[in-house]
Design an enzyme around this catalytic site. Structure first.
Site, PDB file in Angstrom:
ATOM      1  N   ASP A   1       4.481  -6.286   3.918  1.00  0.00           N
ATOM      2  CA  ASP A   1       4.453  -5.345   4.582  1.00  0.00           C
ATOM      3  C   ASP A   1       4.194  -6.360   6.169  1.00  0.00           C
ATOM      4  O   ASP A   1       3.665  -5.727   6.836  1.00  0.00           O
ATOM      5  CB  ASP A   1       2.474  -4.691   4.599  1.00  0.00           C
ATOM      6  CG  ASP A   1       1.791  -3.727   4.845  1.00  0.00           C
ATOM      7  OD1 ASP A   1       2.775  -3.168   5.295  1.00  0.00           O
ATOM      8  OD2 ASP A   1       0.758  -3.552   5.509  1.00  0.00           O
TER       9      ASP A   1
ATOM     10  N   GLU B   1      -4.822   1.770   2.798  1.00  0.00           N
ATOM     11  CA  GLU B   1      -4.781   0.819   3.448  1.00  0.00           C
ATOM     12  C   GLU B   1      -4.842   1.932   5.025  1.00  0.00           C
ATOM     13  O   GLU B   1      -5.965   0.521   5.638  1.00  0.00           O
ATOM     14  CB  GLU B   1      -3.994  -0.312   3.436  1.00  0.00           C
ATOM     15  CG  GLU B   1      -3.875  -1.564   3.669  1.00  0.00           C
ATOM     16  CD  GLU B   1      -3.105  -1.609   5.320  1.00  0.00           C
ATOM     17  OE1 GLU B   1      -2.541  -2.774   6.117  1.00  0.00           O
ATOM     18  OE2 GLU B   1      -2.576  -0.863   6.025  1.00  0.00           O
ATOM     19  N   GLU B   2      -4.440   2.590   4.666  1.00  0.00           N
ATOM     20  CA  GLU B   2      -4.528   2.590   6.680  1.00  0.00           C
ATOM     21  C   GLU B   2      -5.671   3.470   7.349  1.00  0.00           C
ATOM     22  O   GLU B   2      -5.818   3.351   8.324  1.00  0.00           O
ATOM     23  CB  GLU B   2      -3.339   4.109   6.649  1.00  0.00           C
ATOM     24  CG  GLU B   2      -1.836   3.977   6.806  1.00  0.00           C
ATOM     25  CD  GLU B   2      -1.662   2.558   7.438  1.00  0.00           C
ATOM     26  OE1 GLU B   2      -2.036   1.642   8.652  1.00  0.00           O
ATOM     27  OE2 GLU B   2      -0.195   2.169   7.355  1.00  0.00           O
TER      28      GLU B   2
ATOM     29  N   ASP C   1       6.587   1.300   6.537  1.00  0.00           N
ATOM     30  CA  ASP C   1       4.948   0.941   6.545  1.00  0.00           C
ATOM     31  C   ASP C   1       3.779   1.812   4.915  1.00  0.00           C
ATOM     32  O   ASP C   1       3.379   2.739   6.119  1.00  0.00           O
ATOM     33  CB  ASP C   1       4.114   1.121   8.205  1.00  0.00           C
ATOM     34  CG  ASP C   1       2.890   0.660   7.148  1.00  0.00           C
ATOM     35  OD1 ASP C   1       2.276  -0.329   6.834  1.00  0.00           O
ATOM     36  OD2 ASP C   1       1.873   0.669   8.858  1.00  0.00           O
TER      37      ASP C   1
ATOM     38  N   HIS D   1       0.562  -1.427   0.230  1.00  0.00           N
ATOM     39  CA  HIS D   1       0.551  -0.341   0.037  1.00  0.00           C
ATOM     40  C   HIS D   1       0.677   1.120   0.260  1.00  0.00           C
ATOM     41  O   HIS D   1       1.494   1.586   0.389  1.00  0.00           O
ATOM     42  CB  HIS D   1      -1.061   0.033   1.266  1.00  0.00           C
ATOM     43  CG  HIS D   1      -0.359   0.360   2.586  1.00  0.00           C
ATOM     44  ND1 HIS D   1      -0.062   1.241   3.130  1.00  0.00           N
ATOM     45  CD2 HIS D   1       0.217  -1.127   2.832  1.00  0.00           C
ATOM     46  CE1 HIS D   1       0.016   1.447   4.791  1.00  0.00           C
ATOM     47  NE2 HIS D   1       0.152  -0.161   4.175  1.00  0.00           N
TER      48      HIS D   1
ATOM     49  N   ASP E   1      -0.308   4.513   0.812  1.00  0.00           N
ATOM     50  CA  ASP E   1      -0.504   5.297   2.020  1.00  0.00           C
ATOM     51  C   ASP E   1       0.168   5.187   3.615  1.00  0.00           C
ATOM     52  O   ASP E   1       1.324   3.905   3.305  1.00  0.00           O
ATOM     53  CB  ASP E   1      -2.138   5.310   2.380  1.00  0.00           C
ATOM     54  CG  ASP E   1      -2.596   4.188   2.622  1.00  0.00           C
ATOM     55  OD1 ASP E   1      -1.905   3.165   2.337  1.00  0.00           O
ATOM     56  OD2 ASP E   1      -3.668   4.975   3.485  1.00  0.00           O
TER      57      ASP E   1
ATOM     58  N   HIS F   1       3.298   3.705  12.538  1.00  0.00           N
ATOM     59  CA  HIS F   1       3.060   4.562  12.682  1.00  0.00           C
ATOM     60  C   HIS F   1       3.501   5.611  14.046  1.00  0.00           C
ATOM     61  O   HIS F   1       2.600   6.434  14.902  1.00  0.00           O
ATOM     62  CB  HIS F   1       1.847   3.893  13.202  1.00  0.00           C
ATOM     63  CG  HIS F   1       0.357   2.854  12.287  1.00  0.00           C
ATOM     64  ND1 HIS F   1      -0.367   3.216  12.385  1.00  0.00           N
ATOM     65  CD2 HIS F   1       0.804   2.673  11.365  1.00  0.00           C
ATOM     66  CE1 HIS F   1      -1.021   2.463  10.963  1.00  0.00           C
ATOM     67  NE2 HIS F   1       0.460   2.345  10.836  1.00  0.00           N
TER      68      HIS F   1
HETATM   69 ZN   LIG Z   1       1.128  -1.121   6.208  1.00  0.00          ZN
END
Ligand SMILES: [Zn+2]
Length: 416
Positions: free
Chosen positions: A204, A181-182, A147, A84, A86, A387
């Site tokens: 991922d 995705e997030e 990520d 992903h 984003d 994150h």
């Molecule tokens: Zn991820």
């Protein structure tokens, strides 16, 4: 085992990708949730075309599709590698300034842009296996975006390597890069017919060597409490305050178990996300997580028992509890296709790592893809502390992921 000689472009690509802001926005109704996703999408299309993947394309919803055609006569299942684009809205994502700590000697890692953020060795035990490696971090003012831009760089480098080494035989390889995705919408607008893959792998995951075939199963719950309002001066024996009922319910929730802050491993939880309460009416939102269907049901039933308990002293008040499915443990699908995991474990081994079968305390694009008809476990990308401003990834783990993807393509061809 392997006589392949790898030359890597993964780190250069990664450093290029992280400087482009692709933060998703949960409040946006569009796909992609932010137009800036497409800035990076266009860069990939250019890179994939340069590598020689002539059908690389960014669609209107921000998805990137590309094909590395088969170079063998065997009939090999079509395998897709997916990541992903984003980054999480939970942490600043614009203006990422990556640094590389070369030949890491152990100890804490200072972040040059904000001395109050330090990657402490004691809090990041995974650093212990990184001695001598080169660690990429942000500068402390933003997340890094490993990520999942690590996964994207690894996939692009692996297909570049395969394309430049046509003596390596493989079936048709598909690439899919997803937006959003997030915020749980990574596969909302995916065109699986266009993709045309039999199986997929998201790249991922966290620690090098991990192959993950399990995610949480997830439900959301909305609890509405209808209280009884009255003039506060004349409320004796009449008023039933929904604010107090909501507080009672939250207080009755289990504390030492069944909460995100007190569980790990294979334990699930019942987690209050928000309380929006007034005298007359209160709305409480929950997420429910477990690895099993029965565990999910038990937790929803527990919530209802607690609500009934709380309402015993409020006989004129009422409640409505709505539980909606969010995603399901992909293992139920993946168990029907054991080759998928066996091949991934073998690829990790050939890449020189110890394969570790793991489960994810969360969902992935793969958990939804698996239920949409594209079975899709998750393979490590090397990302850590995602994150957050402390996010990091090592160059050597990214290179190991490139090797794993290349070997995986070869193994599917060998077994065909
Ligand atoms: Zn991820």
């Amino acid at each position: 085992m392997s006589s392949l000689v790898f030359d890597y472009t993964v780190t250069d690509r990664f450093l290029r990708y992280v400087t482009i802001d692709t933060q998703s926005d949960p409040d946006s109704a569009t796909t992609p949730s932010t137009e800036k996703h497409k800035d990076l999408g266009r860069l990939w299309v250019a890179e994939l075309l340069e590598i020689g993947l002539s059908d690389a394309e960014l669609d209107a919803h921000g998805y990137v599709y590309a094909t590395l055609p088969a170079n063998c006569d065997k009939s090999v299942p079509v395998i897709c590698f997916c990541s992903h684009m984003d980054t999480s809205p939970e942490c600043p994502g614009a203006g990422v300034k990556p640094q590389i700590v070369r030949n890491y000697r152990g100890g804490d890692i200072a972040l040059p842009g904000d001395p109050s953020h330090v990657i402490r060795a004691a809090e990041h035990p995974a650093l212990r296996s990184q001695i001598g490696n080169d660690i990429v971090t942000a500068d402390g003012t933003t997340l890094l975006g490993a990520d999942n831009k690590a996964g994207l760089a690894e996939i692009v480098d692996a297909v570049r390597f395969l394309k430049q080494n046509p003596q390596i035989r493989h079936g048709t390889i598909k690439i899919l890069f997803t937006p959003d995705e997030e915020i749980g919408r990574g596969v909302d607008k995916v065109d699986l017919e266009r993709l045309g893959a039999d199986f997929a792998y998201t790249i991922d995951g966290e620690a090098a060597g991990n192959v993950e075939d399990e995610t949480f199963s997830a439900d959301g719950a909305v609890l509405t409490i209808q209280g009884v309002s009255a003039h506060p001066g004349f409320a004796k024996g009449r008023m039933e305050n929904a604010v107090k009922i909501a507080a009672r319910i939250v207080e009755l929730l289990p504390k030492d178990t069944c909460s995100p802050e007190t569980t790990e491993g294979r334990e699930g939880f019942l987690h209050p996300l928000s309380v929006d309460a007034e005298l007359d009416r209160a709305t409480l939102k929950f997420i429910i997580r477990d690895f099993t269907e029965s565990g999910l049901k038990d937790k929803a039933a527990l919530l209802e028992t607690i609500v009934k308990d709380a309402l015993r002293d409020f006989p004129k008040s009422s409640y409505r509890l709505e539980v909606t499915p969010q995603y399901r443990n992909m293992k139920q699908v993946l168990d029907r296709h054991p080759r998928l995991i066996e091949n991934a474990m073998e690829a990790v081994r050939r890449a020189g790592l110890k394969p570790v079968r793991a489960s994810i305390r969360g969902g992935t694009d793969g958990s939804r893809l698996s239920y949409m008809g594209l079975p899709c476990p998750n393979i490590f990308a090397g990302e850590h502390a995602f994150h957050s401003r402390l996010e990091w990834v090592s160059v050597q783990d990214m290179q190991a992921a490139v090797r794993t993807i290349v070997h995986l393509a070869m193994i599917w061809e060998e077994h065909a």
